[in-house]
Design an enzyme around this catalytic site. Structure first.
Site, PDB file in Angstrom:
ATOM      1  N   GLU A 128      53.353  32.352  56.045  1.00 13.96           N
ATOM      2  CA  GLU A 128      52.563  33.419  55.744  1.00 13.96           C
ATOM      3  C   GLU A 128      53.106  34.894  55.913  1.00 13.96           C
ATOM      4  OE1 GLU A 128      49.025  35.128  53.762  1.00 13.96           O
ATOM      5  OE2 GLU A 128      50.131  33.429  53.658  1.00 13.96           O
ATOM      6  N   THR A 182      48.049  40.641  38.188  1.00 18.27           N
ATOM      7  CA  THR A 182      48.486  40.159  39.657  1.00 18.27           C
ATOM      8  C   THR A 182      48.379  38.806  40.160  1.00 18.27           C
ATOM      9  OG1 THR A 182      48.552  41.082  41.946  1.00 18.27           O
ATOM     10  CG2 THR A 182      46.243  40.816  41.104  1.00 18.27           C
TER      11      THR A 182
END
Length: 635
Positions: A505, A616
């Site tokens: 992440e 997006t």
């Protein structure tokens, strides 16, 4: 008074009650006040129209009701104070923190009218934020002013330079086989979602059931809407028809819950718009327009900067509880532009375009520290709340939408291009760094102090910078292409240096190790798309074969570590050879990750970059080869 006169042979009413003179006066005073109160309630209170019908002729009563409604509507516009509300922690948008899924986005303005008095609410209900009109008011106003749509779908199709699915498959047998493998992965993901979770928002593949969550305000079928265009592009015809049928028969917009403005916009509205442009099916267009109207009350703030959370039933809006001082988030209110311009184009109603153009005005007025855009902005004052700058979560897609707004306008939106160029120059000057090992990364900025980490979310920036470099001046084009390649390489290294060959992440450059997660809370992978997104753009713009090879490495890693019996799941530790699964097949895995991998192994004319820009959430929206802005009436 007539009612108190003596009747023949009878004493007066007060006398009959045995009242003395002082008591008579008090009684008369009380009775007069009671009568005044009753008639005042009938004729003066805003909700008295139902009583007026008893006393006024029918036409007069109708006119009075209309005037009352008009007055209430005009007085409930914008307020001068903000009341931040704290949604449940699970409702945080995916860019909110390292533990929340994906990216953050934007929203827009409201009128500068006096605030309406606070409404009374039932015990346990959420108070209405000042300036937030009920959903039934703003959409109705939008419909009243809406001009008939002039969008000509046939003419739009003729304007495309390439068929959306391209004209031919890859000639190279190896590339063709890899493309078919990604298609098989998509079919596997969809089939399991359909079997175990159809109508829910996402699939839990380990427990073989559905997940609804509380991010979408009661809306269902996030995976259906997110998957529509991917199924169509991959020519999974039967599966696409299944998804379309669900939208037609089961997709209910009459919901009453707390939704992320950003997530509803990029997933639902973006997905529906893309499906309409690809197929011409009116159901997708009508659903997108109806849902878009439900988001408009979020813009009713003193500045027109929308708040992050909206109740899709009541229209009440508030800021995320975790957002600093009730602020709105740059990546949320900055990621509405593409979709809202298309809503105006399709509806003929300029209100959507006006809302997002107003956001530009607010951002152009406020001073930027060192030319940078901080992540938190007050929707009340229009000033920055704190100076935290990130190209990853909280900021990311704001920059993406600047360059894509310019491209979508057929390079006519010069303001968006100028804002993008200025922002990129400041980012390169203050945030772009090189590690001791020679890796280029984009740090975060906290009031002038750098945090030397880069999130997976920030890895989209390699593709974005390459896309912008294609249209930079000759003296800067190669420089920005080199920068894009270096950042994409760094993100690839974050994958290559893990045991699973999938990226964490977030990864850091400040403890001796480079491009690796150094904290347990940053070691997970939730099927994110940003790295393969940059591979796709870099392949399209350079045709360097290493990007296809890197993409194929990601496909193999997904198959080995994320594929389970009933779908695909994220993993909790990319540095473990036997990772634990998180039991969630994210909707954006079908919308983005698999779509970008498929396009990586397609010819360049499939969703060609000179016809389409991707929102997006990887939903393709067409470039306007006509003067879009003039038509929308926002210049």
């Amino acid at each position: 008074m007539v009612l108190l006169r003596k009747l023949p042979g009878m004493p007066g009413w007060p006398a009959a009650l045995g009242l003395r003179l002082p008591q008579k006066f008090l009684f008369l005073l009380f009775l007069s006040g009671l009568l005044t109160l009753c008639f005042g309630a009938l004729f003066l209170l805003p909700d008295s129209s139902r009583f007026k019908r008893l006393f006024l002729p029918r036409r007069a009563a109708a006119a009075s009701s209309s005037a009352s409604a008009s007055s209430a509507s005009s007085s409930s516009s914008t307020g001068d104070t903000e009341l931040p509300r704290s949604p449940p922690a699970a409702a945080e948008p995916r860019h909110a923190s390292s533990a929340a899924p994906r990216r953050l986005r934007d929203r827009l303005r409201g009128a500068a009218r006096p605030a309406a008095p606070p409404a009374h609410t039932a015990p346990g209900s959420r108070p209405q934020v000042r300036g937030a009109e009920p959903a039934s008011t703003a959409p109705a106003a939008a419909r009243d002013t809406q001009a008939p749509s002039r969008f000509d779908y046939e003419r739009f199709q003729q304007s495309l330079r390439h068929p959306p699915r391209g004209r031919r498959p890859p000639e190279d047998p190896e590339t063709q086989a890899r493309r078919m493998k990604v298609k098989e992965m998509m079919k596997f993901a969809w089939d399991n979602y359909k079997q175990y979770a159809l109508g829910k928002n996402e699939l839990r593949p380990l427990t073989k059931n559905g997940h609804i969550g509380n991010m979408f305000g009661g809306l269902r079928g996030a995976t259906v809407v997110d998957a529509l265009d991917t199924l169509y592009i991959m020519e999974l015809e039967e599966e696409f028809q299944e998804a379309k049928k669900w939208v037609e028969k089961s997709f209910d917009l009459n919901v009453n819950g707390e939704a992320s403005l950003f997530e509803v916009n990029i997933r639902y509205i973006g997905g529906l718009l893309a499906a309409y442009y690809l197929t011409g099916e009116e159901v997708f267009k009508s659903k997108a327009l109806e849902l878009g109207e439900k988001l408009l009350p979020a813009f009713n703030t003193p500045t027109g900067i929308p708040r992050g959370v909206i109740n899709l039933g009541s229209g009440m809006s508030w800021s995320w509880g975790w957002a600093s001082a009730g602020s709105s988030i740059l990546a949320e209110f900055g990621t509405l532009h593409l979709e809202f311009l298309h809503l105006s184009e399709l509806s003929g109603n300029p209100v959507f375009a006006e809302k997002v153009m107003n956001i530009r005005k607010v951002l152009n007025k406020v001073e930027k520290p060192q030319g940078l855009y901080p992540n938190f902005l007050s929707p009340v004052t229009g000033n920055w709340v704190q100076h935290h700058v990130s190209i990853g979560g909280l900021g990311d897609s704001f920059y993406e939408y600047l360059i894509k707004s310019w491209l979508m306008s057929d390079k006519k939106d010069s303001e968006a291009k100028r804002m993008y160029d200025d922002a990129l120059e400041a980012i390169e000057k203050h945030l772009v760094k090189k590690s001791a090992g020679g890796l280029t990364y984009i740090a975060e900025w906290r009031g002038g102090i750098l945090d030397h980490k880069m999130g997976h979310l920030a890895c989209f920036s390699g593709g974005m910078i390459a896309l912008g470099a294609e249209h930079a001046g000759e003296e800067k084009k190669q420089h920005y292409m080199d920068l894009a390649a270096e950042i994409t390489n760094t993100c690839h290294e974050s994958y290559a240096r893990s045991d699973t060959k999938l990226g964490p992440e977030a990864f850091r450059f400040d403890t001796g190790s480079e491009a690796m997660a150094t904290r347990l809370s940053e070691r997970y992978y939730i099927l994110r798309p940003e790295v393969v997104e940059s591979y796709m753009y870099m392949w399209r713009l350079t045709h360097d074969p290493k990007y296809r090879q890197w993409g194929w490495e990601a496909v193999k890693a997904l198959e080995e570590h994320c594929r389970v019996e009933a779908g695909f799941s994220g993993i909790r530790d990319v540095y473990s050879t036997t990772p634990t699964h998180d039991n969630m097949q994210q909707s954006f895995f079908l919308a983005e990750t698999l779509k970008y991998l498929y396009l990586l192994f397609c010819e360049d004319d499939v969703l060609a970059l000179d016809d389409w820009v991707f929102n997006t959430e990887a939903h393709p929206l067409p470039i306007n080869h006509t003067n879009f802005k003039a038509k929308a009436g926002v210049q």
